[in-house]
Scaffold this motif. Structure first.
Motif, PDB file in Angstrom:
ATOM      1  N   PRO B  28       1.238  -1.052  -0.304  1.00 51.21           N
ATOM      2  CA  PRO B  28       0.428  -0.325  -0.489  1.00 51.21           C
ATOM      3  C   PRO B  28       0.697   1.732  -0.413  1.00 51.21           C
ATOM      4  O   PRO B  28       2.216   1.077   0.672  1.00 51.21           O
ATOM      5  N   LYS B  29       0.651   2.303  -1.021  1.00 48.76           N
ATOM      6  CA  LYS B  29       0.834   3.907  -0.936  1.00 48.76           C
ATOM      7  C   LYS B  29       0.141   4.425   0.120  1.00 48.76           C
ATOM      8  O   LYS B  29      -1.182   5.153  -0.240  1.00 48.76           O
ATOM      9  N   GLU B  30       1.029   5.259   1.503  1.00 47.39           N
ATOM     10  CA  GLU B  30       0.319   5.503   2.824  1.00 47.39           C
ATOM     11  C   GLU B  30       0.859   7.155   2.447  1.00 47.39           C
ATOM     12  O   GLU B  30       2.185   7.373   1.758  1.00 47.39           O
ATOM     13  N   PRO B  31      -0.360   8.277   3.195  1.00 48.39           N
ATOM     14  CA  PRO B  31       0.297   9.411   2.793  1.00 48.39           C
ATOM     15  C   PRO B  31       1.397   9.845   4.076  1.00 48.39           C
ATOM     16  O   PRO B  31       1.597   8.801   5.230  1.00 48.39           O
ATOM     17  N   THR B  33       2.317  11.026   7.141  1.00 50.87           N
ATOM     18  CA  THR B  33       2.351  11.457   8.149  1.00 50.87           C
ATOM     19  C   THR B  33       3.126  12.363   9.068  1.00 50.87           C
ATOM     20  O   THR B  33       2.790  13.185   9.480  1.00 50.87           O
ATOM     21  N   TYR B  54       4.922   9.741  -1.029  1.00 52.31           N
ATOM     22  CA  TYR B  54       3.983   8.858  -0.475  1.00 52.31           C
ATOM     23  C   TYR B  54       5.098   8.161   0.331  1.00 52.31           C
ATOM     24  O   TYR B  54       6.296   8.034   0.776  1.00 52.31           O
TER      25      TYR B  54
END
Lengths: 409, 264
Positions: B28-31, B33, B54
């Motif tokens: 998965p590509k997550e933002p 943070t 990402y």
């Protein structure tokens, strides 16, 4: 200087004088006994002082990254043994850890404890080898024998554990293949009891040895800026006074539960790096003792449970049809990790050993890039040898602790 | 007669069976943070512009335009990413005609890592970052050696692992694993000349090959014979062939040697 080689007059590269400037070019290696493998160092000398140094590498290039792209993940693991062959388990571990990160699996706790014990044994073997060869290079001939004797003990331990002395493949993706036996633990503890006395003996032989100090002190100074610029890691980086150890900063396995110190040398010279290796051996003894303690109260699982990627245990495979079928698929076709890229760095005895794996979802890795610490520790010879006397070259190469299986891959 | 045409886009090994209904999962590509990394990315976005950013498997990834690589890396370096741990390329020529170049950066004081990526066309080149980091000198040489990607303004861009006169770039997917014709005859061509290919013959690459009737290489263990002699079936006894009995070996009798039960 310029030669035009042809078949009748071949290229004589061993020795070239240019009469006008009195500069001499010599080849150091690739067959030099102190070149630590196949290093060809072309040195330009002004008298005895080095004004230019060009390390030529690639004599041991076997194309491991290309091989990795043509093998399934489990097949490639034994190949990693052949990189840093002084401490083969640390390569296995770095690769296994990278694949585990890619497939999102964590090794069981007992496997983690076993891994830490094996990794630290390998670290000690590598540091002992460093000490022996470095001392031999510098001229302390009898010193070579003692660390090799203790290294033999470690090789025996590895042989007792996994059957191999040099190319261990003692770690699998998802865990370890074998458990410790009570006899092995007893042997290992005997070794740990035996070791402090030996390290103290090395200190007696070298620490205040006048010749040793004269040869090593204020030789091969690496400023922190240069160390950063050349992406040094491990003892080479800590030898420049930068406190950075991946085991502490980005802990993997059970290193975060273990209490140990990171020795740092402020002197930035070869002597400081020699002291670091000794200190790290003391820390390794501490780590192994604690890891064996943790090992004692762990559940007996050795391999992670991830049927999609990792074969079931042998008993299950021999009794349950679907486990056997899955094992067959995993062996013949290989696991298919998700699409994505990971870079996992581990602290090998030489420094930061990292595996970059790009997967396209197929059973073969799309790209594997090995970040070998020795590659950079060899590259810095371009800068480090400038202005150095020819006699110190061997000391500096020895203190970088490079291994050519890893540089050329 | 023409040789049958074989496409050379990607000669790497392929899985021999893939489920028709297989849906390949993706990491998965997550933002991003984490504050400081997000600030870095915002700064990059403001000053030079980025394509995508990402988190993947816990690592911040920034994708930039290839022309901006040096500016982006210099910016990250000024923000604390002092070490360039790794730099290399991935061959996507068969898919999109592009190379993907990645830079793995490490900040020791911030204890963080970031990966910067960009894509270039096959014939394009990229700006060298070897004056930002000395390590990039060797890394870019290796990238050039393995993929043929040229780093502009590199002080010493020549092959590093392969010989200088090597043909083609080994880590490209179009390069066969066992080497092309040039690679297979490299030593013969270089030392003897092409006309000796027939005399010397191709290299035997089977590591398990044992020629049972090879009397030149003493390959039949236990049945060794003298050079050129006829092979024989009766075993050759293992003993010291030298009748003069060298002094050092005089006392060595394998039958009488003692193996310690326990390590001293």
């Amino acid at each position: 200087m310029a030669q035009t080689p042809n078949r009748l007059a071949p290229f004589y590269e061993n020795l070239a004088f240019e009469r006008e400037s009195n500069r001499m070019i010599i080849n150091f290696g690739p067959q030099h006994p102190s070149a630590h493998g196949q290093l060809n160092l072309v040195l330009e000398l002004e008298g005895e002082e080095i004004v230019r140094s060009v390390p030529n590498i690639g004599f041991l290039h076997r194309g491991m990254e290309k091989m990795a792209e043509n093998m399934i993940y489990n097949e490639f693991l034994p190949t990693t043994d052949r990189m840093d062959y002084i401490a083969a388990t640390s390569n296995n571990h770095a690769f296994a850890l990278a694949v585990e990160k890619l497939i999102g699996v964590e090794a069981p706790r007992r496997a983690q404890a076993i891994r830490v014990v094996l990794l630290e044994l390998n670290r000690m073997a590598s540091h002992l080898f460093f000490l022996a060869t470095h001392a031999l290079d510098v001229g302390a001939m009898s010193m070579m024998l003692y660390p090799f004797r203790e290294r033999e003990y470690i090789l025996d331990l590895m042989e007792e554990y996994c059957g191999a002395r040099l190319t261990h493949s003692a770690i699998r993706i998802g865990g370890v293949p074998l458990d410790f036996t009570p006899e092995w633990i007893k042997m290992c503890e005997e070794f740990l009891d035996h070791m402090p006395e030996q390290i103290e003996m090395y200190d007696k032989l070298l620490k205040e040895n006048r010749i040793w100090c004269m040869r090593l002190e204020e030789v091969g100074n690496i400023s922190p800026e240069l160390a950063d610029s050349w992406a040094l890691s491990g003892p080479m980086l800590r030898g420049s006074g930068i406190k950075w150890d991946i085991r502490k900063e980005e802990p993997y396995e059970i290193y975060d539960e273990i209490d140990f110190d990171i020795p740092v040398a402020e002197t930035t010279d070869c002597y400081g790096r020699y002291r670091l290796h000794i200190e790290e051996m003391w820390q390794s003894i501490r780590i192994i003792r604690q890891a064996l303690e943790i090992y004692r109260d762990t559940p007996p699982e050795l391999m992670a449970h991830a049927p999609e990627f990792i074969s079931a245990p042998k008993e299950q495979m021999m009794t349950q049809n679907y486990s056997l079928m899955q094992h067959f698929v995993l062996v013949t076709q290989g696991m298919r990790p998700p699409k994505g890229e990971v870079y996992v760095a581990t602290e090998s005895p030489k420094g930061e050993l990292g595996f970059f794996i790009a997967s396209d979802g197929g059973p073969y890795p799309y790209r594997v890039k090995v970040r070998a610490p020795s590659f950079y520790h060899c590259g810095i010879l371009e800068d480090l040898l400038l202005g150095v006397q020819l006699a110190d070259v061997v000391t500096i190469i020895g203190s970088t602790n490079i291994v050519f299986g890893e540089i050329d891959r | 007669m023409f040789r049958p045409y074989q496409p050379k886009d990607d000669v790497q090994k392929k899985p021999y069976y893939t489920d028709r209904f297989l849906v390949v999962p993706e990491l998965p590509k997550e933002p991003i943070t984490e504050e400081r990394l997000a600030a870095d990315v915002a700064e990059l976005e403001k000053s030079i512009g980025i394509k995508e950013s990402y988190m993947m498997a816990g690592r911040a990834v920034v994708i930039i335009q290839p022309q901006e690589n040096k500016a982006a890396l210099a910016l990250l370096r000024s923000r604390g990413f002092g070490q360039l741990m790794e730099l290399s390329a991935i061959d996507y020529l068969a898919q999109s005609g592009e190379f993907e170049i990645f830079y793995e950066l490490l900040s020791i004081e911030r204890r963080q890592r970031i990966r910067v990526k960009c894509r270039i066309q096959e014939k394009e080149s990229i700006e060298s970052v070897s004056d930002l980091w000395r390590a990039a000198n060797w890394q870019e040489r290796e990238m050039y050696d393995m993929f043929g990607i040229i780093a502009n303004n590199h002080p010493n861009l020549k092959r590093i692992l392969m010989p200088d006169d090597w043909h083609d770039y080994p880590l490209r997917k179009t390069y066969p694993l066992e080497g092309d014709e040039f690679a297979q005859w490299y030593e013969v061509d270089k030392i003897y000349g092409k006309e000796f290919r027939d005399v010397i013959g191709p290299e035997n690459r089977d590591p398990a090959r044992i020629d049972r009737y090879d009397t030149k290489r003493f390959a039949r263990l236990g049945h060794e014979v003298q050079y050129g002699a006829e092979p024989k079936e009766e075993p050759t006894p293992i003993q010291y062939q030298d009748q003069r009995r060298p002094v050092l070996n005089d006392d060595l009798d394998p039958a009488k040697s003692k193996v310690l039960d326990k390590r001293k």
